[in-house]
Design a protein around this motif. Structure first.
Motif, mmCIF file in Angstrom:
data_model
loop_
_atom_site.group_PDB
_atom_site.id
_atom_site.type_symbol
_atom_site.label_atom_id
_atom_site.label_comp_id
_atom_site.label_asym_id
_atom_site.label_seq_id
_atom_site.Cartn_x
_atom_site.Cartn_y
_atom_site.Cartn_z
ATOM 1 N N PRO A 29 -47.967 -41.179 18.585
ATOM 2 C CA PRO A 29 -46.898 -41.525 19.197
ATOM 3 C C PRO A 29 -45.642 -40.566 19.739
ATOM 4 O O PRO A 29 -45.144 -40.790 20.964
ATOM 5 N N LYS A 30 -45.272 -39.564 18.941
ATOM 6 C CA LYS A 30 -44.664 -38.282 19.676
ATOM 7 C C LYS A 30 -44.841 -37.670 20.376
ATOM 8 O O LYS A 30 -44.279 -37.679 21.358
ATOM 9 N N PHE A 31 -46.229 -37.653 20.881
ATOM 10 C CA PHE A 31 -46.763 -37.237 22.192
ATOM 11 C C PHE A 31 -46.360 -37.626 23.630
ATOM 12 O O PHE A 31 -46.233 -37.051 24.595
ATOM 13 N N GLU A 32 -47.126 -39.363 22.705
ATOM 14 C CA GLU A 32 -46.352 -40.095 24.138
ATOM 15 C C GLU A 32 -45.403 -40.186 24.292
ATOM 16 O O GLU A 32 -45.272 -40.145 25.622
ATOM 17 N N VAL A 33 -44.463 -40.518 24.170
ATOM 18 C CA VAL A 33 -43.456 -41.201 24.229
ATOM 19 C C VAL A 33 -42.432 -39.328 24.694
ATOM 20 O O VAL A 33 -41.425 -39.791 25.554
ATOM 21 N N SER A 34 -43.273 -38.473 24.171
ATOM 22 C CA SER A 34 -42.334 -37.262 24.396
ATOM 23 C C SER A 34 -42.485 -36.971 26.117
ATOM 24 O O SER A 34 -41.865 -36.761 27.264
ATOM 25 N N LEU A 35 -44.098 -37.307 26.429
ATOM 26 C CA LEU A 35 -44.316 -37.411 27.980
ATOM 27 C C LEU A 35 -44.424 -38.586 28.894
ATOM 28 O O LEU A 35 -43.684 -38.575 30.189
ATOM 29 N N LYS A 36 -43.681 -39.798 28.489
ATOM 30 C CA LYS A 36 -43.131 -40.862 28.443
ATOM 31 C C LYS A 36 -41.784 -39.936 29.032
ATOM 32 O O LYS A 36 -41.144 -40.174 30.776
ATOM 33 N N VAL A 37 -40.954 -39.550 28.579
ATOM 34 C CA VAL A 37 -39.366 -39.457 29.458
ATOM 35 C C VAL A 37 -40.005 -38.525 30.000
ATOM 36 O O VAL A 37 -38.800 -38.412 31.083
ATOM 37 N N LEU A 38 -41.171 -37.325 29.580
ATOM 38 C CA LEU A 38 -40.440 -36.318 30.684
ATOM 39 C C LEU A 38 -40.972 -37.220 32.145
ATOM 40 O O LEU A 38 -40.459 -36.487 33.009
ATOM 41 N N GLU A 39 -42.200 -37.124 31.996
ATOM 42 C CA GLU A 39 -42.580 -38.566 33.493
ATOM 43 C C GLU A 39 -41.574 -39.243 34.176
ATOM 44 O O GLU A 39 -40.998 -39.630 35.121
#
Length: 426
Positions: free
Chosen positions: A321-331
């Motif tokens: 979840p930490k990686f997914e939220v990081s990538l979500k915000v970047l995108e």
């Protein structure tokens, strides 16, 4: 909205808006340090049972009867070797168990190459020049070891399959002062690259000019998958080297540092029979044996390689979840601007972020001023010198998910602000 399509007046207006948003973020009082890939407390909780595995002297004996409280077995408990052997897909006889740090093993081996040489070759300390190939962006602690010994480090660009093998093959075949290459083959630090089968085979088949050239194969993240259905898999390097006629070409390193307790785990080196004998012969002067009680705790807790793999899926549930939220915000914040690129790793501990050239140091500085500490710009290159000043390593593992989301929102504001400043020449 691409930044490249904006007029100067539009950029000036956007700069004012972004600057105001940055000041708002600063006022939130964020205080986070995501400079290193530290496991979160919840991950460490997964192995607390290890502390209860040895409760009396009756439980302190290994399978062969060895009393782990006493001296002996300098190369490691057989059952600890077996777990690592099964994970690495090698024979137990190809493994020596060390202490808590695989980086320490790498340091020791390079040190011994300098003092005593390897493969009957001249010790490196007696040579006019010693060089190492360094895939970039890469691991700062690797580069720190070779820099400490005064080794000249040569940047080798990474691509989606691993290091640029055309460059590697050309360099090592023509220059006998090149003595090694750093490699993190599965989920590279920081890019999360998994070496392709072709790259692994080409590395194993290298024809170095230096007889004592070695691949330092740091398999640090070999079971650190984020997704059970999509796991990085590569050919086993020792057997590939043997098939290519280079059985002694590689040292493979691993540890339980992000599997059990960082700093209190177990490390190992895997190598050919010849290399193992050479390492063991030198190790007898250094130690009577590493911490067998710690090895026994790990054996009692994990029992076998399958249990380690299952345990790492529990880590994945916490990390994903930490990686997914990081990538979500970047995108969401940067995806349409065409001012940066970033990796989308399937394992490991990092996201590699490339900003516009000349912006990385400014982004890191802005983040620090607002309360968020990142790995220093340039750290992913030898001598901490990123020639383009663009790469930043993001380590989302330690904070809570909601903290990571806020941190990444701040990070994106800093990226926009630094980029506009660069374009406008502020």
């Amino acid at each position: 909205m691409k930044f490249s399509e904006l007029t100067k007046s539009q950029l000036e207006e956007l700069y004012a808006e972004t600057k105001a948003k940055y000041e708002e973020k600063k006022a939130e009082g964020i205080s986070l340090n995501i400079a290193r890939g530290k496991p979160a407390p919840e991950q460490l909780d997964l192995v607390m049972g290890m502390l209860d595995c040895l409760s009396s002297h009756d439980l302190c004996k290994a399978q062969d009867g060895t009393d782990c409280r006493n001296y002996g077995v300098f190369d490691g408990l057989p059952e600890m070797k077996q777990i690592f052997a099964d994970l690495l897909e090698v024979k137990p006889s190809n493994i020596i168990i060390f202490g808590n740090s695989s980086l320490n093993i790498m340091f020791d081996i390079i040190s011994r190459h300098f003092t005593h040489g390897a493969a009957g070759c001249t010790p490196w300390s007696q040579l006019e020049k010693v060089k190492f190939l360094c895939p970039v962006p890469g691991y700062d602690r690797h580069f720190g070891v070779t820099e400490y010994f005064g080794v000249e480090m040569i940047n080798v660009p990474m691509n989606d399959e691993g290091p640029d093998m055309d460059m590697v093959e050309d360099l090592v075949s023509h220059d006998d002062s090149i003595k090694g290459i750093w490699c993190i083959p599965v989920y590279s630090n920081p890019g999360g690259v998994v070496y392709s089968e072709k790259t692994v085979k080409r590395l194993a088949a290298l024809k170095p000019a230096a007889k004592d050239f070695r691949i330092f194969w740091d398999n640090a993240y070999f079971v650190h998958h984020l997704y059970e259905e999509d796991q990085g898999k590569i050919p086993e390097i020792l057997s590939e080297c043997a098939k290519a006629g280079n059985p002694d070409l590689v040292y493979e390193f691993c540890s339980t540092s992000k599997i059990s307790f960082p700093g209190s785990g177990v490390s190992a080196v895997a190598a050919s029979e010849t290399n193992i004998k050479e390492i063991a012969a030198r190790l007898t002067f250094q130690t009577i044996g590493h911490d067998k009680m710690n090895q026994l705790r790990h054996v009692r807790f994990f029992k076998n390689a399958d249990a380690v793999r299952a345990h790492m899926m529990e880590h994945a549930k916490l990390l994903r979840p930490k990686f997914e939220v990081s990538l979500k915000v970047l995108e969401r914040e940067l995806g349409d601007l065409e001012i940066a690129t970033w990796t989308k790793p399937r394992g490991g501990y990092f996201i590699s972020f490339d900003a516009m050239d000349g912006c990385a140091k400014r982004i890191v500085s802005l983040c620090k001023e607002a309360g968020m500490v990142l790995t220093g710009a340039g750290a992913t290159f030898p001598y901490k010198k990123d020639p383009n000043d663009r790469n930043i390593r993001i380590a989302p593992s330690f904070p809570k998910v909601e903290e990571i989301e806020k941190a990444m929102e701040l990070f994106c504001v800093c990226v926009k602000l630094a980029t506009i400043e660069k374009i406008l020449g502020k």
